[in-house]
Design a protein around this motif. Structure first.
Motif, short mmCIF file in Angstrom:
data_model
loop_
_atom_site.label_atom_id
_atom_site.label_comp_id
_atom_site.label_asym_id
_atom_site.label_seq_id
_atom_site.Cartn_x
_atom_site.Cartn_y
_atom_site.Cartn_z
N ASP A 127 13.94 42.13 13.22
CA ASP A 127 13.62 42.38 14.62
C ASP A 127 12.42 41.56 15.10
N PHE A 128 11.99 40.59 14.29
CA PHE A 128 10.81 39.80 14.63
C PHE A 128 11.08 38.33 14.30
N PHE A 129 10.62 37.45 15.18
CA PHE A 129 10.74 36.02 14.91
C PHE A 129 9.70 35.28 15.74
N ILE A 130 9.55 34.00 15.45
CA ILE A 130 8.60 33.15 16.18
C ILE A 130 9.38 32.02 16.84
N LEU A 151 -1.29 25.58 22.58
CA LEU A 151 -2.01 25.79 21.32
C LEU A 151 -3.11 26.82 21.50
N GLU A 152 -3.79 26.78 22.64
CA GLU A 152 -4.84 27.77 22.91
C GLU A 152 -4.25 29.16 23.07
N GLU A 153 -3.00 29.24 23.53
CA GLU A 153 -2.34 30.54 23.67
C GLU A 153 -1.81 31.06 22.34
N GLY A 154 -1.89 30.25 21.30
CA GLY A 154 -1.50 30.70 19.97
C GLY A 154 -0.16 30.23 19.47
N LEU A 336 4.99 38.83 22.27
CA LEU A 336 3.71 39.39 21.85
C LEU A 336 2.58 38.38 21.99
N GLY A 337 2.91 37.17 22.42
CA GLY A 337 1.92 36.10 22.55
C GLY A 337 2.10 35.05 21.47
#
Length: 373
Positions: A127-130, A151-154, A336-337
């Motif tokens: 249920d999680f991925f990037i 990049l600053e946002e993560g 989630l950012g």
């Protein structure tokens, strides 16, 4: 089993945060359709069509006509998800985005009845991925500003659209690496924008910049050229526009054309055809990427549930909803950012639709259809 007794079809036209340009087109808005399906108990299921005339071969108007036909074929029939898939697939050829919208609404209803998220309902596990974040074709200065912002946002993975020619494409990637270093993943996507000679020259130049993959370097039909390029560069080659359905994937696998196959449910015709592509790819030792058109969060949520079904999808590009100025879809897959996305543990797709941002264009019920435009 699901029996749909009524369909509402809504149209949307939504502004993007900025113009999005790739090698063969540019736009400042996204336009598509949302299908709302009602079952006998009054539950509502949702699916989305995000047409693309130059990739899928559809427009909003043509997709509406296909959705109308498919809806009529399955209205008031008791169908399991795979029975619905077979009926939808046999109704028309091509038109993947329209098929995906109907299938999505049915899967949403079916899994609500079972009280499970779609990916769990179909046997999924994660249920999680990037996701990466895509940067369209812009000036060098604008591109560097966007890279810094993300990049600053993560974000840890970026995809850069290219296709302006060898000098500009290479200079852009070189500038990104020189200014921001190598602590993040970098992919490039030419969207069919190179010739073979240009592609080979650019790929050789890019090898020094740790590019994770090059996506669709040549025309979708030039499988021999793509294979030849793959054999002459160390950068993995992904195909996107070359593969719509499982049949296309078989051709890529048989001819040993690419390292990665990009699945888009708007090309494939829905989650279940996307799953077939992924299973075929996995059997052949080919990894999958999953991408998007310019969907709202509904379409991105649909694709996210496919990610939850298979571990063979390792490259993820589900970010179009993050580029909208406004989105009529709430709930669904969360951001989630920094590209981190989570599928909520809610029945079906778990979405809520703000219909004030949509235009109702048609209602289809047994025995009648009403148009509102």
């Amino acid at each position: 089993m699901v029996k749909v007794v009524k369909f509402n079809i809504y149209k949307y036209r939504l502004p993007l945060q900025s113009e999005f340009r790739i090698s063969f087109s540019a736009t400042s808005y996204t336009e598509g359709l949302i299908v709302e399906a009602f079952d006998e108990n009054g539950r509502k299921g949702y699916g989305e069509s995000s047409p693309s005339s130059k990739i899928v071969g559809t427009t909003t108007d043509s997709a509406l006509g296909i959705i109308r036909k498919i809806a009529g074929d399955i209205l008031a029939r008791d169908l399991s998800p795979w029975e619905a898939y077979k009926q939808i697939s046999s109704s028309v050829i091509h038109n993947g985005d329209a098929k995906a919208a109907i299938e999505g609404a049915i899967l949403d209803l079916y899994c609500q009845e079972i009280n499970q998220p779609v990916y769990k309902c179909l046997g999924g596990y994660r249920d999680f991925f990037i996701t990466d974040m895509t940067i369209g074709i812009k000036s060098l200065d604008e591109t560097l500003m966007d890279v810094q912002k993300y990049l600053e946002e993560g974000f840890t993975q970026l995809k850069i659209k290219v296709g302006e020619g060898p000098e500009k494409d290479v200079a852009k990637i070189k500038a990104i690496r020189e200014r921001f270093g190598y602590d993040f993943v970098l992919r490039v996507d030419a969207n069919q924008g190179w010739t073979f000679k240009r592609a080979l020259k650019i790929a050789k130049e890019l090898e020094k910049y740790e590019i994770e993959l090059i996506e669709q370097p040549l025309k979708y039909w030039d499988l021999r050229g793509i294979k030849a390029l793959r054999n002459q560069t160390s950068i993995p080659i992904a195909v996107d526009e070359s593969v719509h359905t499982a049949i296309d994937a078989i051709n890529i696998i048989r001819e040993d054309v690419a390292d990665v196959i990009n699945i888009k449910i708007m090309k494939a015709g829905g989650i279940l055809e996307g799953l077939k592509i992924s299973l075929l790819s996995e059997s052949a030792g080919i990894k999958n990427m999953i991408g998007c058109m310019l969907e709202t969060r509904l379409g991105i949520t649909m694709a996210a549930h496919l990610v939850g079904l298979t571990e063979n999808i390792v490259y993820i590009d589900l970010d179009s909803d993050l580029s909208l100025r406004q989105d009529p879809v709430k709930g669904g897959v969360e951001h989630l950012g920094g590209g981190k996305r989570k599928i909520p543990n809610k029945p079906g797709f778990g979405v809520v639709i703000d219909k004030s941002q949509l235009q109702l264009v048609e209602t289809i019920e047994q025995g009648r259809a009403s148009e509102y435009f």
